[in-house]
Scaffold this motif. Structure first.
Motif, PDB file in Angstrom:
ATOM      1  N   ALA A 234       0.815  -1.220   0.000  1.00  0.00           N
ATOM      2  CA  ALA A 234       0.000   0.000   0.000  1.00  0.00           C
ATOM      3  C   ALA A 234       0.848   1.270   0.000  1.00  0.00           C
ATOM      4  CB  ALA A 234      -0.931   0.003   1.213  1.00  0.00           C
ATOM      5  N   ALA A 235       2.138   1.133   0.242  1.00  0.00           N
ATOM      6  CA  ALA A 235       3.023   2.308   0.321  1.00  0.00           C
ATOM      7  C   ALA A 235       3.189   2.941  -1.055  1.00  0.00           C
ATOM      8  CB  ALA A 235       4.388   1.884   0.866  1.00  0.00           C
ATOM      9  N   PRO A 236       3.509   4.246  -1.101  1.00  0.00           N
ATOM     10  CA  PRO A 236       3.817   4.879  -2.386  1.00  0.00           C
ATOM     11  C   PRO A 236       4.956   4.127  -3.062  1.00  0.00           C
ATOM     12  CG  PRO A 236       3.645   6.519  -0.652  1.00  0.00           C
ATOM     13  CD  PRO A 236       3.590   5.173   0.013  1.00  0.00           C
ATOM     14  N   ILE A 237       4.939   4.092  -4.368  1.00  0.00           N
ATOM     15  CA  ILE A 237       5.878   3.261  -5.122  1.00  0.00           C
ATOM     16  C   ILE A 237       7.326   3.519  -4.759  1.00  0.00           C
ATOM     17  CG2 ILE A 237       6.780   2.870  -7.443  1.00  0.00           C
ATOM     18  CD1 ILE A 237       3.930   2.815  -8.394  1.00  0.00           C
ATOM     19  N   GLY A 238       7.709   4.765  -4.572  1.00  0.00           N
ATOM     20  CA  GLY A 238       9.100   5.075  -4.243  1.00  0.00           C
ATOM     21  C   GLY A 238       9.531   4.539  -2.901  1.00  0.00           C
ATOM     22  N   ARG A 239       8.586   4.188  -2.036  1.00  0.00           N
ATOM     23  CA  ARG A 239       8.933   3.698  -0.699  1.00  0.00           C
ATOM     24  C   ARG A 239       8.819   2.188  -0.585  1.00  0.00           C
ATOM     25  NH1 ARG A 239       5.522   8.167   2.305  1.00  0.00           N
ATOM     26  NH2 ARG A 239       6.898   9.906   1.955  1.00  0.00           N
ATOM     27  N   ARG A 240       8.488   1.527  -1.665  1.00  0.00           N
ATOM     28  CA  ARG A 240       8.351   0.083  -1.606  1.00  0.00           C
ATOM     29  C   ARG A 240       9.728  -0.563  -1.600  1.00  0.00           C
ATOM     30  NH1 ARG A 240       3.459  -0.804  -5.921  1.00  0.00           N
ATOM     31  NH2 ARG A 240       2.005   0.531  -4.838  1.00  0.00           N
ATOM     32  N   PRO A 241       9.862  -1.726  -0.942  1.00  0.00           N
ATOM     33  CA  PRO A 241      11.173  -2.373  -0.899  1.00  0.00           C
ATOM     34  C   PRO A 241      11.603  -2.823  -2.287  1.00  0.00           C
ATOM     35  CG  PRO A 241       9.476  -3.818  -0.023  1.00  0.00           C
ATOM     36  CD  PRO A 241       8.832  -2.485  -0.273  1.00  0.00           C
ATOM     37  N   GLY A 242      12.905  -2.807  -2.502  1.00  0.00           N
ATOM     38  CA  GLY A 242      13.433  -3.280  -3.773  1.00  0.00           C
ATOM     39  C   GLY A 242      13.294  -2.261  -4.894  1.00  0.00           C
ATOM     40  N   ARG A 243      12.830  -1.079  -4.582  1.00  0.00           N
ATOM     41  CA  ARG A 243      12.649  -0.053  -5.602  1.00  0.00           C
ATOM     42  C   ARG A 243      13.467   1.162  -5.211  1.00  0.00           C
ATOM     43  NH1 ARG A 243       7.336  -0.678  -8.693  1.00  0.00           N
ATOM     44  NH2 ARG A 243       8.547   0.664 -10.007  1.00  0.00           N
ATOM     45  N   PRO A 244      14.757   1.164  -5.547  1.00  0.00           N
ATOM     46  CA  PRO A 244      15.602   2.281  -5.142  1.00  0.00           C
ATOM     47  C   PRO A 244      15.208   3.577  -5.842  1.00  0.00           C
ATOM     48  CG  PRO A 244      16.761   0.874  -6.679  1.00  0.00           C
ATOM     49  CD  PRO A 244      15.458   0.190  -6.365  1.00  0.00           C
ATOM     50  N   ARG A 245      15.577   4.684  -5.226  1.00  0.00           N
ATOM     51  CA  ARG A 245      15.308   5.989  -5.817  1.00  0.00           C
ATOM     52  C   ARG A 245      16.163   6.156  -7.067  1.00  0.00           C
ATOM     53  NH1 ARG A 245      11.777   8.602  -3.369  1.00  0.00           N
ATOM     54  NH2 ARG A 245      12.410  10.714  -3.796  1.00  0.00           N
ATOM     55  N   VAL A 246      15.657   6.917  -8.023  1.00  0.00           N
ATOM     56  CA  VAL A 246      16.343   7.113  -9.294  1.00  0.00           C
ATOM     57  C   VAL A 246      16.899   8.534  -9.330  1.00  0.00           C
ATOM     58  CG1 VAL A 246      16.037   7.201 -11.788  1.00  0.00           C
ATOM     59  CG2 VAL A 246      14.851   5.462 -10.467  1.00  0.00           C
ATOM     60  N   HIS A 247      18.166   8.660  -9.654  1.00  0.00           N
ATOM     61  CA  HIS A 247      18.834   9.958  -9.751  1.00  0.00           C
ATOM     62  C   HIS A 247      18.459  10.611 -11.083  1.00  0.00           C
ATOM     63  CE1 HIS A 247      22.178  12.750 -10.425  1.00  0.00           C
ATOM     64  NE2 HIS A 247      22.146  12.871  -9.115  1.00  0.00           N
ATOM     65  N   ALA A 248      18.147  11.902 -11.049  1.00  0.00           N
ATOM     66  CA  ALA A 248      17.688  12.630 -12.233  1.00  0.00           C
ATOM     67  C   ALA A 248      18.722  12.612 -13.360  1.00  0.00           C
ATOM     68  CB  ALA A 248      17.338  14.066 -11.869  1.00  0.00           C
ATOM     69  N   GLY A 249      20.005  12.741 -13.017  1.00  0.00           N
ATOM     70  CA  GLY A 249      21.047  12.730 -14.045  1.00  0.00           C
ATOM     71  C   GLY A 249      21.125  11.409 -14.777  1.00  0.00           C
ATOM     72  N   TRP A 250      21.030  10.317 -14.011  1.00  0.00           N
ATOM     73  CA  TRP A 250      21.050   8.998 -14.635  1.00  0.00           C
ATOM     74  C   TRP A 250      19.823   8.819 -15.518  1.00  0.00           C
ATOM     75  CZ3 TRP A 250      17.628   5.005 -14.800  1.00  0.00           C
ATOM     76  CH2 TRP A 250      18.095   3.825 -15.373  1.00  0.00           C
ATOM     77  N   LEU A 251      18.673   9.245 -15.024  1.00  0.00           N
ATOM     78  CA  LEU A 251      17.424   9.090 -15.761  1.00  0.00           C
ATOM     79  C   LEU A 251      17.458   9.883 -17.069  1.00  0.00           C
ATOM     80  CD1 LEU A 251      14.635   7.827 -15.745  1.00  0.00           C
ATOM     81  CD2 LEU A 251      13.830   9.722 -14.371  1.00  0.00           C
ATOM     82  N   ALA A 252      17.996  11.101 -17.030  1.00  0.00           N
ATOM     83  CA  ALA A 252      18.108  11.912 -18.249  1.00  0.00           C
ATOM     84  C   ALA A 252      18.994  11.208 -19.279  1.00  0.00           C
ATOM     85  CB  ALA A 252      18.655  13.298 -17.917  1.00  0.00           C
ATOM     86  N   GLY A 253      20.116  10.643 -18.833  1.00  0.00           N
ATOM     87  CA  GLY A 253      20.993   9.911 -19.744  1.00  0.00           C
ATOM     88  C   GLY A 253      20.323   8.685 -20.332  1.00  0.00           C
ATOM     89  N   TRP A 254      19.561   7.982 -19.503  1.00  0.00           N
ATOM     90  CA  TRP A 254      18.848   6.779 -19.960  1.00  0.00           C
ATOM     91  C   TRP A 254      17.840   7.145 -21.050  1.00  0.00           C
ATOM     92  CZ3 TRP A 254      13.592   5.338 -18.551  1.00  0.00           C
ATOM     93  CH2 TRP A 254      13.242   4.048 -18.941  1.00  0.00           C
ATOM     94  N   ILE A 255      17.137   8.256 -20.844  1.00  0.00           N
ATOM     95  CA  ILE A 255      16.142   8.691 -21.830  1.00  0.00           C
ATOM     96  C   ILE A 255      16.835   9.082 -23.132  1.00  0.00           C
ATOM     97  CG2 ILE A 255      14.437  10.482 -22.377  1.00  0.00           C
ATOM     98  CD1 ILE A 255      13.819  10.537 -19.314  1.00  0.00           C
ATOM     99  N   GLN A 256      17.937   9.824 -23.038  1.00  0.00           N
ATOM    100  CA  GLN A 256      18.633  10.284 -24.239  1.00  0.00           C
ATOM    101  C   GLN A 256      19.247   9.127 -25.025  1.00  0.00           C
ATOM    102  OE1 GLN A 256      21.125  13.271 -22.319  1.00  0.00           O
ATOM    103  NE2 GLN A 256      20.000  14.852 -23.455  1.00  0.00           N
ATOM    104  N   ASN A 257      19.574   8.042 -24.353  1.00  0.00           N
ATOM    105  CA  ASN A 257      20.168   6.890 -25.038  1.00  0.00           C
ATOM    106  C   ASN A 257      19.139   5.902 -25.551  1.00  0.00           C
ATOM    107  OD1 ASN A 257      22.892   7.643 -24.817  1.00  0.00           O
ATOM    108  ND2 ASN A 257      22.909   6.991 -22.685  1.00  0.00           N
TER     109      ASN A 257
END
Length: 169
Positions: free
Chosen positions: A73-96
């Motif tokens: 029932a927890a918000p997705i970002g607080r669920r176990p096994g779901r680490p937080r995503v860094h904005a810089g990494w995410l931007a690079g992933w999208i661009q690639n």
């Protein structure tokens, strides 16, 4: 969690008043979001052992089940096994990201998809208003038959992953 759960009583067990009070808090959290009890807080709970208390093993099993319910029932970002995503990494992933051509099938207009992803990256870098997971889930692209188009299935799968990643920010 079922409120009508009946716990067995043992000669020596967990204090029934303490267990009942906790179960009321859990019920309120799961049903109404009140008393904001988290799975981590529940793991740290300890009960007094008294005469004619609830059977310890039964309470422990119920609490394990309840922890799983709270995690789900927890918000997705607080669920176990779901680490937080860094904005810089995410931007690079999208661009690639690269998508296959739709070929002779109907596909999403390349310009629409690229412009939307550029807007997401600009939002991550603070150069434009941030794009929310809801924006990603609700975005629509023009379909093309003639001209450059991306495979719709690939783009749709990527957008599902992107929305989930934005929720973990």
């Amino acid at each position: 969690m079922k409120t009508e759960t009946r716990l067995p009583v043992a000669l020596r067990g967990y204090d029934r008043a303490q267990v009942d009070a906790l179960l009321e808090r859990v019920e309120a959290t799961l049903r109404h979001g009140r008393w904001g009890l988290t799975a981590d807080e529940l793991r740290g709970i300890r009960f007094d052992v008294v005469l004619r208390g609830y059977e310890q093993r039964a309470v422990d099993e119920l609490l394990q089940e309840t922890i799983r319910e709270l995690q789900a029932a927890a918000p997705i970002g607080r669920r176990p096994g779901r680490p937080r995503v860094h904005a810089g990494w995410l931007a690079g992933w999208i661009q690639n990201a690269r998508f296959a051509s739709a070929g002779i099938r109907t596909g999403y207009d390349v310009r629409d998809v690229d412009l939307f992803l550029d807007r997401v990256v600009a939002g991550l870098r603070g150069l434009a208003p941030p794009v929310t997971p809801r924006d990603v889930r609700e975005c629509r692209f023009r379909s093309v038959r003639i001209g450059p188009g991306y495979d719709e299935g690939e783009v749709d799968r990527f957008l599902v992953q992107l929305a989930a990643a934005l929720e973990r920010r």
